[in-house]
Motif scaffolding. Structure first.
Motif, PDB file in Angstrom:
ATOM      1  N   ASN A 175      22.795 -33.386 -22.292  1.00  0.00           N
ATOM      2  CA  ASN A 175      22.726 -32.756 -24.087  1.00  0.00           C
ATOM      3  C   ASN A 175      21.227 -32.187 -23.597  1.00  0.00           C
ATOM      4  O   ASN A 175      20.599 -31.496 -21.873  1.00  0.00           O
ATOM      5  CB  ASN A 175      22.835 -33.656 -24.899  1.00  0.00           C
ATOM      6  CG  ASN A 175      22.347 -33.307 -26.203  1.00  0.00           C
ATOM      7  OD1 ASN A 175      22.701 -32.351 -27.077  1.00  0.00           O
ATOM      8  ND2 ASN A 175      23.738 -34.026 -26.822  1.00  0.00           N
ATOM      9  N   THR A 176      20.843 -31.620 -24.293  1.00  0.00           N
ATOM     10  CA  THR A 176      19.481 -31.636 -24.780  1.00  0.00           C
ATOM     11  C   THR A 176      18.369 -31.695 -25.374  1.00  0.00           C
ATOM     12  O   THR A 176      18.896 -32.258 -26.348  1.00  0.00           O
ATOM     13  CB  THR A 176      19.466 -29.050 -24.764  1.00  0.00           C
ATOM     14  OG1 THR A 176      19.873 -29.599 -26.158  1.00  0.00           O
ATOM     15  CG2 THR A 176      20.203 -28.255 -24.068  1.00  0.00           C
ATOM     16  N   GLN A 187      13.484 -25.526 -24.712  1.00  0.00           N
ATOM     17  CA  GLN A 187      14.854 -26.694 -24.296  1.00  0.00           C
ATOM     18  C   GLN A 187      15.071 -26.903 -23.196  1.00  0.00           C
ATOM     19  O   GLN A 187      15.406 -26.116 -22.201  1.00  0.00           O
ATOM     20  CB  GLN A 187      15.145 -25.552 -25.653  1.00  0.00           C
ATOM     21  CG  GLN A 187      16.545 -26.708 -25.623  1.00  0.00           C
ATOM     22  CD  GLN A 187      16.166 -27.550 -26.894  1.00  0.00           C
ATOM     23  OE1 GLN A 187      15.418 -27.321 -27.765  1.00  0.00           O
ATOM     24  NE2 GLN A 187      17.125 -29.046 -27.111  1.00  0.00           N
ATOM     25  N   LEU A 188      15.119 -28.140 -23.068  1.00  0.00           N
ATOM     26  CA  LEU A 188      15.469 -29.389 -21.539  1.00  0.00           C
ATOM     27  C   LEU A 188      16.965 -29.348 -21.347  1.00  0.00           C
ATOM     28  O   LEU A 188      17.366 -30.056 -22.656  1.00  0.00           O
ATOM     29  CB  LEU A 188      14.456 -30.242 -21.033  1.00  0.00           C
ATOM     30  CG  LEU A 188      12.850 -29.734 -20.889  1.00  0.00           C
ATOM     31  CD1 LEU A 188      12.571 -31.387 -20.573  1.00  0.00           C
ATOM     32  CD2 LEU A 188      12.708 -29.135 -20.085  1.00  0.00           C
ATOM     33  N   ARG A 189      17.459 -29.102 -20.283  1.00  0.00           N
ATOM     34  CA  ARG A 189      18.876 -29.559 -20.135  1.00  0.00           C
ATOM     35  C   ARG A 189      18.580 -30.958 -19.969  1.00  0.00           C
ATOM     36  O   ARG A 189      17.612 -31.201 -18.432  1.00  0.00           O
ATOM     37  CB  ARG A 189      19.615 -29.068 -19.696  1.00  0.00           C
ATOM     38  CG  ARG A 189      19.787 -27.138 -19.441  1.00  0.00           C
ATOM     39  CD  ARG A 189      20.513 -26.831 -18.327  1.00  0.00           C
ATOM     40  NE  ARG A 189      19.701 -26.689 -16.818  1.00  0.00           N
ATOM     41  CZ  ARG A 189      18.879 -25.537 -17.971  1.00  0.00           C
ATOM     42  NH1 ARG A 189      18.973 -24.032 -18.188  1.00  0.00           N
ATOM     43  NH2 ARG A 189      17.902 -24.798 -15.752  1.00  0.00           N
ATOM     44  N   LEU A 247       5.563 -34.433 -25.317  1.00  0.00           N
ATOM     45  CA  LEU A 247       6.411 -34.373 -26.781  1.00  0.00           C
ATOM     46  C   LEU A 247       7.727 -34.319 -25.916  1.00  0.00           C
ATOM     47  O   LEU A 247       7.845 -33.043 -25.571  1.00  0.00           O
ATOM     48  CB  LEU A 247       5.912 -33.769 -27.304  1.00  0.00           C
ATOM     49  CG  LEU A 247       4.025 -34.512 -28.268  1.00  0.00           C
ATOM     50  CD1 LEU A 247       3.473 -32.830 -28.909  1.00  0.00           C
ATOM     51  CD2 LEU A 247       4.424 -35.850 -28.651  1.00  0.00           C
ATOM     52  N   VAL A 248       8.810 -35.153 -26.272  1.00  0.00           N
ATOM     53  CA  VAL A 248      10.401 -34.667 -26.182  1.00  0.00           C
ATOM     54  C   VAL A 248      10.777 -34.667 -27.332  1.00  0.00           C
ATOM     55  O   VAL A 248      10.524 -36.433 -27.892  1.00  0.00           O
ATOM     56  CB  VAL A 248      10.783 -35.047 -25.522  1.00  0.00           C
ATOM     57  CG1 VAL A 248      11.881 -35.108 -24.250  1.00  0.00           C
ATOM     58  CG2 VAL A 248      10.142 -35.252 -23.221  1.00  0.00           C
ATOM     59  N   GLY A 249      11.513 -33.841 -27.908  1.00  0.00           N
ATOM     60  CA  GLY A 249      11.578 -34.001 -28.772  1.00  0.00           C
ATOM     61  C   GLY A 249      11.375 -34.706 -30.271  1.00  0.00           C
ATOM     62  O   GLY A 249      11.343 -35.079 -31.263  1.00  0.00           O
ATOM     63  N   ALA A 279      15.474 -33.065 -16.850  1.00  0.00           N
ATOM     64  CA  ALA A 279      14.877 -33.908 -16.888  1.00  0.00           C
ATOM     65  C   ALA A 279      16.090 -34.781 -17.315  1.00  0.00           C
ATOM     66  O   ALA A 279      17.436 -34.828 -17.579  1.00  0.00           O
ATOM     67  CB  ALA A 279      14.008 -34.024 -18.081  1.00  0.00           C
ATOM     68  N   TRP A 280      15.948 -36.248 -17.430  1.00  0.00           N
ATOM     69  CA  TRP A 280      16.305 -37.555 -17.944  1.00  0.00           C
ATOM     70  C   TRP A 280      16.023 -38.176 -18.250  1.00  0.00           C
ATOM     71  O   TRP A 280      14.328 -38.955 -18.104  1.00  0.00           O
ATOM     72  CB  TRP A 280      17.290 -38.118 -16.366  1.00  0.00           C
ATOM     73  CG  TRP A 280      17.879 -37.611 -15.432  1.00  0.00           C
ATOM     74  CD1 TRP A 280      19.435 -37.110 -15.349  1.00  0.00           C
ATOM     75  CD2 TRP A 280      17.820 -36.740 -14.085  1.00  0.00           C
ATOM     76  NE1 TRP A 280      19.668 -36.274 -14.851  1.00  0.00           N
ATOM     77  CE2 TRP A 280      18.470 -35.949 -13.584  1.00  0.00           C
ATOM     78  CE3 TRP A 280      15.867 -36.140 -13.980  1.00  0.00           C
ATOM     79  CZ2 TRP A 280      18.394 -34.946 -12.678  1.00  0.00           C
ATOM     80  CZ3 TRP A 280      16.372 -35.296 -12.367  1.00  0.00           C
ATOM     81  CH2 TRP A 280      16.888 -34.465 -12.272  1.00  0.00           C
ATOM     82  N   LEU A 281      16.663 -39.140 -19.536  1.00  0.00           N
ATOM     83  CA  LEU A 281      16.376 -39.531 -20.566  1.00  0.00           C
ATOM     84  C   LEU A 281      16.910 -41.096 -20.620  1.00  0.00           C
ATOM     85  O   LEU A 281      18.491 -40.722 -19.929  1.00  0.00           O
ATOM     86  CB  LEU A 281      16.317 -39.388 -21.995  1.00  0.00           C
ATOM     87  CG  LEU A 281      15.218 -38.267 -22.001  1.00  0.00           C
ATOM     88  CD1 LEU A 281      15.773 -37.480 -23.580  1.00  0.00           C
ATOM     89  CD2 LEU A 281      13.564 -39.381 -21.876  1.00  0.00           C
ATOM     90  N   PRO A 282      16.676 -42.399 -20.577  1.00  0.00           N
ATOM     91  CA  PRO A 282      17.545 -43.590 -20.810  1.00  0.00           C
ATOM     92  C   PRO A 282      18.396 -43.849 -21.583  1.00  0.00           C
ATOM     93  O   PRO A 282      17.455 -43.662 -22.994  1.00  0.00           O
ATOM     94  CB  PRO A 282      16.566 -44.765 -20.347  1.00  0.00           C
ATOM     95  CG  PRO A 282      15.109 -44.287 -20.600  1.00  0.00           C
ATOM     96  CD  PRO A 282      15.609 -43.079 -21.090  1.00  0.00           C
ATOM     97  N   PHE A 283      19.558 -44.554 -22.056  1.00  0.00           N
ATOM     98  CA  PHE A 283      20.212 -44.909 -23.065  1.00  0.00           C
ATOM     99  C   PHE A 283      19.967 -45.797 -23.982  1.00  0.00           C
ATOM    100  O   PHE A 283      19.433 -46.628 -22.691  1.00  0.00           O
ATOM    101  CB  PHE A 283      21.157 -45.256 -22.920  1.00  0.00           C
ATOM    102  CG  PHE A 283      22.964 -43.567 -23.094  1.00  0.00           C
ATOM    103  CD1 PHE A 283      22.857 -42.974 -23.685  1.00  0.00           C
ATOM    104  CD2 PHE A 283      23.119 -43.171 -21.668  1.00  0.00           C
ATOM    105  CE1 PHE A 283      23.538 -42.043 -23.196  1.00  0.00           C
ATOM    106  CE2 PHE A 283      24.006 -41.907 -21.360  1.00  0.00           C
ATOM    107  CZ  PHE A 283      24.211 -41.503 -22.763  1.00  0.00           C
TER     108      PHE A 283
END
Length: 888
Positions: A175-176, A187-189, A247-249, A279-283
C-alpha cells in the motif's frame, strides 16, 4: 622419470624450443662430421664419405622430428606452433579474418546478452538464503473465476500452527503511506509485512535489524524498515537514522534498519507486490483474527531442510482439506491451496517470452555460424594448392586436420572475445530499453556463469566450424591441384557444400522472419484493442488521506467534493473524477463475489473486480455508459446502496434482460461473503483494467461516497496538453491541505503504453534478430553466386563474345541464385510453422498460420536473394570478354 625432472623437461620444451633445436642441430652436425672423418680415415674420398654418412643418417629432418616427438610437452609445443601458424595465416587474410570474427561476435554476443538475462531470471537462485526452500501459497478459487487468490489472516495462522514441514510462513501486502516531517511531504510505496517475513525470506539488513516478534504487538510503538535508496536520498546515508523517529502517516515511527542496496523483493507479478517498494511496516498481530474471507495476504513459506516441494504441497493440501471441513463459511467449495516454488512462480509469466527470445537468438547464432562455415569452405578451396603441396611434401592429412581445428578454435576464440564486447553493449541496450514490467532484467550480469557459457559456446562452434572444410583435405587431387591454376579441383564439391549452407541459412532466416512478423502483428493487434476508456488528453495523480485528519466518511467526502470542484475549475479541464484503481496500475487488485438472488451458495459465487468511483469519473476517462445512469452526488453514505456493472456482468447475470433496477449482492467490506444488497443503476462498457490481451473478470463499480477507499486516483480530462496541468493541480491540493503529498502524476497514455511495453520490447528484439538474419542470408547467397561467377568467367566471356547480351548473362546468374533461395524457402516454411506453433502462447489476435507474416517473410527473403544475386551477376558482365579470354 621422476616427477620433478619431468616438469623441468616440460618447461624446457615449452619455453626453450628454439634453443633446444639449435642444440639438436649442433649435435647432429657434430655426429655427421665425426662420421665423415671416420670414413675418411678408413680411406674413403671425402665427397663419398659425406654421401655415405648422409645415407646412414637416413634424413636429418626425420631424425629431428623423432627427437622432438620424444620430448615431454611436445603436444603443447606443437599446438602452440599451430596457433602461431594459424595467427600468421589469418593475419595474411585480414579481410577474411575480420568478417569471420565479426560474424561470430554478432552471434555469440547476442546469445551471451540474452543468456545473461535468462540466467538471472530463470536459472540463478533468488538472492535469499537457501532460496530453493521458499514457496508461494495461493488460494485456488478457479470455480469462482479466481485461480490465484491471496490468503486471509486466519488461514496464515492455520498454516503456521498445523504445518510440520515448514520453518515458518511470512506474509506481505503493499500500500502507501505519507512520510512527513523533514523535507517535503512524500507518499511512500509501503510493504506491510508480518514480523517474521524477512527471516522467512532469508534476507539480512545492511544497517540495524529487520523486524522482531515484539514489533507486531499492539502495544508496540510503530517501527519501519527503509530501503537503501530512500535512506540515501532522504537522509543522505546518515548511519544515525537507525533508532531515530520519523513521521509516517502522521505518527512517530522508529527506524529499525536499512536493507542492502541490491535488495529487491522478487514476488510473482500477479501478487501485486512492486519490486520498487521504499519501506516496510509490520502488520499488527491481530491480523490472524480477521474474517476468513478477507483475502489480501501474499504468503511465502520456508520448507525445512530435506523437505521436497511435493511433500510440502501434500501437507498444505491436507491442511486445506481439514479447514474446509472444520469451518462452515467455506461452503460447498471448501478451500484449495496451490503451493509453488517461489522462483518458478515469480517468472511464470515471463518464462515463455524469455525462452522464445533465447530460441530466436540461438537461431541467429546458428545462422552466423553457418555463414562462417561457408567462408571457411571458400578459404579451404582457395588453398587447394597449398594443401596439395604440403601433402606432396609428406604432411599427413590428420596433421593438416589438426591445423584446421586449431585455426577454427583461434577464430572462435577471437569471435568469443569480441562477442563479450558485443554482449556488454547489447546488455546495456537491453537494460536501457527494458519496460517497467521487466525490471528484473536489471539483475542480469556478465558473471562467471555467463563467461563459462560464452567460452563453451565458442569452443563448441570452433570445433564444429573447423570441420567444415574437411572435403578439401581428404579429397585433395595432388596432380590436378598442382597444375598451373588447378581449375576444377574440388570445385564442384566446394560449390555444393556452400550452396547447401546458404540454403540452410535462408531456411533459418524464414523461421526468424516469420516469428518476428507474428510478434509484430501481435503488437499491431494490441494497438487496436479498445481498452474501454480514452487515454489521450487525461492526466492522473494519487492522494492518500491520513486517518488522523480524515477519520469519518463525511470528512473524506467533503474533501473529495471540494477538490473535484476546484480541479474542474482549472483552465482547460473539461471533466474530473476519482477512482480507487487506475487501469494497469500496480496496486493490489480489489474484488469479491457477487450474487443475483438470495439463498445462492456464496462459496461458489462468481468473482468480480471492484472499483470505487466518484460521479465525474466516467466522463473524465471517456468510458461509455451503455444503459441507465451514472453516479450522482446524492449517492452518498446516507442513501441506499447502488452499483454500476460492466456489460460482461450484465450479460452473464441477466442474459437477454435489462440489468438496470436489478438487485446485486456484493462484498465491499471484503470479508468473503456478499451480504450487501445494492441496486444496479447503470451498465458501463467493460474497461480493461489489468490486461490488454484478455478480459479478465466482470466489474462492479461502487459510488466512492458510499464505499470509501484510500488512496484514490484523480483523473482530469483537458482540451489541451495534460502535462501542463501538473503545477496547477498541485497548487489546488495544497490550498486544501498543504501536508498532502501529490504523487504518481502521470497521463493515462503512460499507463496504456506501459501495458503494451513488454510486447513492444519483444517485437523490437525479434525484429532485430530477423533483420540480422536477413542480412547474413543475403551476404551468404552473394558469396556463393560471386564464387560461381568467378569459376565461370571464361564461360561468360565466351557467351558475351558470341553475342549474348549482358542482361541475358545476368538473368542466368540471378536464376541460379533464386534456385538456391527457393530451396531454402521450401525448407524454412515447415520449420517456421513449427516455431510459430511453439510461439502461440505469446500471440494475441493473430493465428500461428497468419498469411501476412509468412508472406512478408517470403517477400523479404526473396527480394534479398534477387538483390544479392543481381549484385553478384553484375561482376559477370563487368569485364570485357577480350580481357577475360586473354587472361585465360
Amino acid at each position: 622419470m621422476p616427477l620433478v625432472p619431468r616438469i623441468a623437461s616440460f618447461w624446457r620444451t615449452l619455453l626453450g624450443g628454439p634453443r633446444l633445436d639449435r642444440e639438436l642441430d649442433e649435435e647432429l652436425r657434430a655426429y655427421f662430421e665425426a662420421s665423415v672423418e671416420r670414413k675418411v680415415r678408413a680411406g674413403m674420398d671425402r665427397a663419398a664419405a659425406r654421401r655415405e654418412a648422409a645415407l646412414e643418417m637416413d634424413g636429418v629432418e626425420a631424425i629431428k622430428e623423432g627427437v622432438r616427438a620424444a620430448r615431454i610437452g611436445r603436444g603443447v609445443e606443437t599446438t602452440l606452433r599451430d596457433v602461431r601458424y594459424a595467427g600468421r595465416g589469418l593475419w595474411r587474410a585480414r579481410g577474411f579474418a575480420a568478417v569471420t570474427v565479426l560474424t561470430l561476435a554478432l552471434g555469440v554476443g547476442a546469445n551471451t546478452a540474452i543468456f545473461s538475462v535468462v540466467d538471472a531470471m530463470l536459472l540463478a537462485p533468488l538472492p535469499y538464503r537457501d532460496s530453493s526452500r521458499l514457496v508461494f501459497v495461493w488460494s485456488d478459487m478457479s470455480e469462482a473465476g479466481y485461480p490465484r487468490a491471496p490468503l486471509s489472516g486466519p488461514e496464515l495462522f492455520d498454516l503456521r500452527q498445523r504445518s510440520t514441514r515448514f520453518d515458518g510462513f511470512g506474509a506481505i501486502w503493499s500500500n502507501t503511506a505519507a512520510l512527513t516531517g523533514e523535507g517535503d511531504p512524500e507518499q511512500l510505496r509501503i510493504g506491510f509485512v508480518t514480523a517474521d517475513f524477512f527471516s522467512v525470506l532469508g534476507a539480512e539488513p545492511a544497517l540495524g535489524r529487520t523486524f522482531s516478534p515484539d514489533d507486531d504487538a499492539d502495544a508496540s510503538p510503530p517501527r519501519i524498515l527503509l530501503t537503501w535508496a530512500l535512506w540515501q536520498r532522504r537522509y543522505a546515508g546518515d548511519p544515525g537514522i537507525v533508532g531515530r523517529s520519523i513521521l509516517v502517516g502522521g505518527r512517530p515511527t522508529t527506524v529499525v534498519g536499512v536493507m542492502p542496496e541490491d535488495f529487491r523483493l522478487l514476488m510473482p507479478a500477479d501478487a501485486s507486490v512492486p519490486d520498487d517498494l521504499q519501506a516496510w511496516l509490520p502488520f499488527p498481530r491481530r491480523i490472524t483474527e480477521g474474517p476468513r474471507g478477507q483475502q489480501y495476504l501474499r504468503v511465502v513459506g520456508r520448507m525445512r531442510p530435506g523437505v521436497s516441494l511435493e511433500q510440502a504441497r501434500a501437507e498444505i493440501d491436507g491442511i486445506a482439506g481439514r479447514i474446509s471441513r472444520e469451518f462452515t463459511e467455506y461452503g460447498s467449495a471448501g478451500r484449495i491451496y496451490t503451493t509453488v516454488g517461489l522462483q518458478t512462480d515469480g517468472v511464470r509469466e515471463m518464462r515463455p517470452m524469455l525462452l522464445a527470445l533465447f530460441g530466436g537468438v540461438a537461431i541467429l547464432l546458428l545462422i552466423a555460424c553457418v555463414n562462417v562455415a561457408g567462408l571457411l569452405v571458400a578459404r579451404a578451396a582457395s588453398r587447394r594448392k597449398e594443401i596439395a603441396l604440403r601433402i606432396a611434401l609428406g604432411a599427413g592429412r590428420l596433421r593438416l586436420l589438426r591445423q584446421w581445428v586449431v585455426e577454427g578454435l583461434v577464430l572462435a576464440g577471437l569471435g568469443g572475445a569480441a562477442g563479450l564486447v558485443v554482449a556488454r553493449l547489447g546488455l546495456m541496450a537491453l537494460l536501457f530499453a527494458r519496460p517497467d514490467s521487466l525490471t528484473r532484467i536489471a539483475a542480469a550480469r556478465i558473471d562467471t556463469t555467463v563467461l563459462a557459457f560464452t567460452a563453451g559456446t565458442s569452443l563448441l562452434w570452433g570445433v564444429l566450424l573447423s570441420l567444415a572444410p574437411l572435403s578439401e583435405v581428404f579429397r585433395a587431387d595432388l596432380v590436378r591441384a598442382l597444375q598451373r591454376d588447378g581449375r576444377g579441383s574440388g570445385g564442384s564439391v566446394h560449390y555444393r557444400t556452400r550452396t547447401t549452407l546458404v540454403a540452410v541459412q535462408i531456411a533459418l532466416g524464414v523461421v526468424l522472419l516469420v516469428g518476428a512478423g507474428l510478434v509484430a502483428r501481435t503488437f499491431q493487434q494490441l494497438q487496436r484493442v479498445d481498452p474501454g476508456f480514452r487515454a489521450d488528453g487525461a492526466l492522473s495523480f494519487r492522494l492518500a488521506l491520513p486517518e488522523s485528519r480524515y477519520g469519518t466518511p463525511a470528512a473524506v467526502n467533503a474533501f473529495s467534493r471540494q477538490l473535484e470542484a476546484d480541479l474542474r475549475a482549472l483552465p482547460g479541464v473539461v471533466a474530473a473524477g476519482a477512482l480507487s484503481h487506475l487501469p494497469f496500475d500496480h496496486l493490489p487488485n480489489w474484488g469479491g463475489p457477487y450474487l443475483t438472488a438470495p439463498g445462492q451458495d456464496d462459496s461458489t459465487a462468481p468473482q468480480a473486480d471492484y472499483r470505487a468511483v466518484t460521479p465525474g469519473l466516467f466522463d473524465a476517462v471517456g468510458a461509455r455508459l451503455v444503459e441507465g445512469r451514472g453516479f450522482l452526488e446524492s449517492d452518498d453514505e446516507k442513501s441506499r446502496p447502488v452499483v454500476i456493472v460492466d456489460e460482461r456482468l450484465a450479460r452473464r447475470a441477466w442474459p437477454g434482460q435489462s440489468a438496470v433496477g436489478k438487485p446485486l449482492a456484493v462484498d465491499p467490506q471484503s470479508d468473503g461473503h456478499p451480504t450487501t444488497w445494492a441496486t444496479v443503476v447503470g451498465v458501463v462498457r467493460h474497461l480493461r483494467h489489468r490486461s490488454l490481451m484478455e478480459e479478465v473478470r466482470e466489474q462492479v463499480y461502487f459510488p466512492e461516497r458510499q464505499i470509501l477507499r484510500n488512496p484514490m486516483a484523480y483523473v482530469l480530462r483537458t482540451s489541451g496538453d495534460p502535462a501542463s496541468l501538473a503545477p496547477p493541480l498541485r497548487r489546488a491540493v495544497a490550498r486544501l491541505d498543504a501536508q498532502l503529498p501529490v504523487y504518481e502524476v502521470r497521463t493515462l497514455d503512460e499507463y496504456l503504453v506501459a501495458a503494451r511495453a513488454a510486447q513492444r520490447f519483444t517485437m523490437i528484439l525479434a525484429a532485430t534478430f530477423a533483420l540480422v538474419a536477413l542480412l547474413l542470408a543475403a551476404v551468404g547467397l552473394y558469396g556463393v553466386i560471386a564464387y560461381s561467377v568467378a569459376r565461370r568467367r571464361v564461360e561468360f566471356g565466351i557467351r558475351l563474345a558470341l553475342g549474348a547480351l549482358p542482361g541475358q548473362v545476368e538473368a542466368l546468374v540471378v536464376r541460379e541464385g533464386m534456385r538456391v533461395a527457393l530451396v531454402g524457402l521450401a525448407l524454412g516454411l515447415p520449420a517456421a510453422a513449427l516455431g510459430a506453433w511453439l510461439l502461440r502462447a505469446q500471440l494475441f489476435g493473430v493465428s500461428p498460420r497468419d498469411p501476412a507474416s509468412y508472406g512478408i517473410a517470403l517477400v523479404l527473403l526473396g527480394a534479398a536473394a534477387v538483390l544479392a544475386s543481381w549484385v553478384a551477376a553484375r561482376r559477370a558482365t563487368a569485364a570485357s570478354p577480350l580481357e577475360v579470354l586473354r587472361a585465360e
